[in-house]
Write a protein that holds these residues in place. Structure first.
Motif: not given
Length: 186
Positions: A168-176
């Motif tokens: 979840w953290a990696l996915a949110a970081a990629v979107v950010a």
């Protein structure tokens, strides 16, 4: 190196982060004392402090005076800035995660979970840019959706230190990382 130094100086100078860290450690100690045994139960509640830590660290620039504009004037390359924010946030929360893990009696296996929780909160806040919607959405996932659905792919259970919170953290970081360079500063 300038990016990291500037971001670390900003994080260290935020009194709200020191208060959040102190209150999280105190709550962990009190809950551990109340429970009387080592386990993940205190972390179930005090992980909210790590969520708030991540939200406050990122939203402090977007709130009020719009310090993000000044930051972008000084450091116009947005992806290195975003990376520096993530690295300094992880470095700033790591000692708090270590002490919290040791205080709860769980040991080192949840340190990565707590750091990833903070990074997830920072990435979500970078997307939403306002602290209240970021905190509300994160608390809903961690304290409502995760216990209700009891799915392994949802973050929120420190006893299950699997890869869910990291994904979840990696996915949110990629979107950010995709949206931050394309948006206005305000």
């Amino acid at each position: 190196m300038t990016y990291l130094r500037a971001e670390l100086l900003k994080l260290v100078s935020l009194p709200s982060l020191a208060w959040t860290a102190g209150l999280t450690l105190a709550a962990t100690g009190l809950l551990r004392w109340a429970v009387g045994e080592a386990g993940a139960l205190p972390l179930t509640y005090t992980q909210a402090g790590f969520l708030i830590f991540g939200v406050l660290a990122v939203s402090s620039e977007h709130d009020g005076g719009g310090q993000i504009r000044t930051t972008l004037l000084a450091m116009p390359r947005r992806l290195p800035l975003l990376g520096a924010k993530a690295v300094t946030l992880a470095l700033a929360v790591l000692p708090v995660a270590v002490v919290t893990a040791l205080t709860s009696g769980v040991g080192g296996r949840v340190i990565g979970y707590l750091v990833a929780t903070t990074l997830l909160a920072g990435a979500v806040t970078m997307l939403l840019r306002h602290p209240v919607p970021a905190v509300l959405s994160l608390l809903l996932v961690y304290y409502v959706a995760s216990p209700l659905l009891q799915k392994d792919w949802l973050p929120g259970n420190p006893a299950d230190v699997g890869v869910a919170v990291l994904v979840w953290a990696l996915a949110a970081a990629v979107v950010a990382a995709v949206t931050f360079p394309r948006r206005d500063a305000a």
